[in-house]
Design an enzyme around this catalytic site. Structure first.
Site, PDB file in Angstrom:
ATOM      1  N   GLN A   1     -17.204  36.933   7.322  1.00  0.00           N
ATOM      2  CA  GLN A   1     -18.260  38.216   6.952  1.00  0.00           C
ATOM      3  C   GLN A   1     -17.182  39.532   7.131  1.00  0.00           C
ATOM      4  O   GLN A   1     -16.561  39.705   7.814  1.00  0.00           O
ATOM      5  CB  GLN A   1     -19.381  38.492   7.839  1.00  0.00           C
ATOM      6  CG  GLN A   1     -20.255  37.248   7.978  1.00  0.00           C
ATOM      7  CD  GLN A   1     -21.674  37.386   9.070  1.00  0.00           C
ATOM      8  OE1 GLN A   1     -21.239  37.770  10.161  1.00  0.00           O
ATOM      9  NE2 GLN A   1     -22.612  36.985   8.733  1.00  0.00           N
TER      10      GLN A   1
ATOM     11  N   GLU B   1     -20.517  33.208  16.731  1.00  0.00           N
ATOM     12  CA  GLU B   1     -20.188  34.779  16.396  1.00  0.00           C
ATOM     13  C   GLU B   1     -20.014  35.680  17.532  1.00  0.00           C
ATOM     14  O   GLU B   1     -20.908  35.986  18.064  1.00  0.00           O
ATOM     15  CB  GLU B   1     -20.698  35.352  15.067  1.00  0.00           C
ATOM     16  CG  GLU B   1     -20.190  36.801  14.598  1.00  0.00           C
ATOM     17  CD  GLU B   1     -21.106  37.554  13.850  1.00  0.00           C
ATOM     18  OE1 GLU B   1     -20.291  38.360  13.200  1.00  0.00           O
ATOM     19  OE2 GLU B   1     -22.220  37.118  13.801  1.00  0.00           O
TER      20      GLU B   1
ATOM     21  N   GLU C   1     -21.310  41.806   4.528  1.00  0.00           N
ATOM     22  CA  GLU C   1     -22.340  42.259   5.585  1.00  0.00           C
ATOM     23  C   GLU C   1     -21.938  43.629   6.172  1.00  0.00           C
ATOM     24  O   GLU C   1     -21.582  43.555   7.098  1.00  0.00           O
ATOM     25  CB  GLU C   1     -22.335  41.152   6.652  1.00  0.00           C
ATOM     26  CG  GLU C   1     -23.644  41.406   7.480  1.00  0.00           C
ATOM     27  CD  GLU C   1     -23.487  40.643   8.853  1.00  0.00           C
ATOM     28  OE1 GLU C   1     -24.688  40.255   9.444  1.00  0.00           O
ATOM     29  OE2 GLU C   1     -22.460  40.373   9.436  1.00  0.00           O
TER      30      GLU C   1
ATOM     31  N   ASP D   1     -15.891  37.803  11.609  1.00  0.00           N
ATOM     32  CA  ASP D   1     -16.322  39.100  11.099  1.00  0.00           C
ATOM     33  C   ASP D   1     -15.393  39.953  11.333  1.00  0.00           C
ATOM     34  O   ASP D   1     -15.280  40.300  12.375  1.00  0.00           O
ATOM     35  CB  ASP D   1     -18.043  39.414  11.643  1.00  0.00           C
ATOM     36  CG  ASP D   1     -18.597  40.519  11.135  1.00  0.00           C
ATOM     37  OD1 ASP D   1     -17.878  41.762  11.014  1.00  0.00           O
ATOM     38  OD2 ASP D   1     -19.653  40.467  10.844  1.00  0.00           O
TER      39      ASP D   1
END
Length: 248
Positions: free
Chosen positions: A198, A137, A232, A172
């Site tokens: 996320q 990530e 998250e 994310d």
């Protein structure tokens, strides 16, 4: 509609750790992730998952260094031996908790040697554990200055170089917005490689509210994404008060 998981490191932390599993299930989450479960008794986590009927979706690795060092070091050449040793411990946790994805954190490093080290470590860990799914990530430089993996194109290139069937992209929305601004454009670029998603809103990593996230969820459906979407983020007040975005 995607399957939603709660990050129990950030969400429901107004409750004791063991109670967070109950709260997540009551809020209609089907899975959970814990960034660093290594200080918690494994049998207690296993029991909580079983009782609530939750899946452990993701953990971070390697375990954090509580003596002041960085949390990840897969791209740090001088830490290569420690990486391999610590990843064996991570896999014991992953197997006991039946974790779907293990996020391999690159750590703070730069340059050709760091790139080569990251590639070598990723090839090693994916080959050693062929039945485990791993992710990488990119993290934005405001929150993680000096972090080696800090660009979506860089991550896609690394995935191609490692070329392991059990390694994918961890997407994310918060980091995508902070690094590249246009979340949808980055999704289009990365979606073929994405294993896990996320969500959190920029610039403060708060609840994923508003039309932009409705559009994002619709895009996930349209593109056939059937993986987990993990919440998250940092709730503005309490976790429960900020769950208006969650489809019921």
């Amino acid at each position: 509609m995607p399957r939603f998981a709660a990050n129990l490191t950030l969400l429901f932390n107004e409750f004791p750790f063991a109670e967070r599993f109950v709260r997540a299930k009551d809020a209609n989450f089907d899975g959970v992730e814990i960034l660093s479960p290594y200080d918690e008794p494994v049998p207690e986590i296993v029991d909580a998952l079983s009782i609530q009927g939750l899946q452990m979706v993701l953990i971070n690795s390697p375990p954090p260094n509580y003596t002041g060092g960085q949390q990840g070091f897969a791209a740090v050449p001088e830490a290569q031996a420690r990486f391999r040793s610590d990843m064996r411990r991570v896999m014991r946790y992953a197997k006991a908790l039946k974790v779907q994805h293990v996020h391999v954190m690159a750590g703070k490093a730069s340059g050709a040697a760091a790139h080569a080290c990251f590639i070598e470590n990723l090839k090693w860990v994916t080959a050693e554990n062929p039945s485990q799914s791993f992710t990488i990530e990119p993290l934005n430089p405001d929150d993680q200055p000096g972090y080696f993996l800090n660009d979506y194109g860089q991550a896609i290139d690394i995935l191609a170089q490692v070329d392991a069937p059990n390694l994918g992209f961890q997407f994310d929305t918060y980091h995508a917005a902070k690094i590249h601004s246009d979340v949808m454009a980055e999704w289009d670029r990365a979606r073929a490689h994405v294993r896990h998603v996320q969500i959190g809103a920029a610039p403060d990593r708060s609840e994923p509210a508003g039309a932009a996230f409705v559009d994002f969820f619709d895009r996930l459906d349209a593109d056939g994404y059937d993986g987990w979407v993990s919440a998250e983020y940092h709730p503005k007040t309490t976790t429960l008060a900020g769950l208006g975005w969650l489809p019921r």
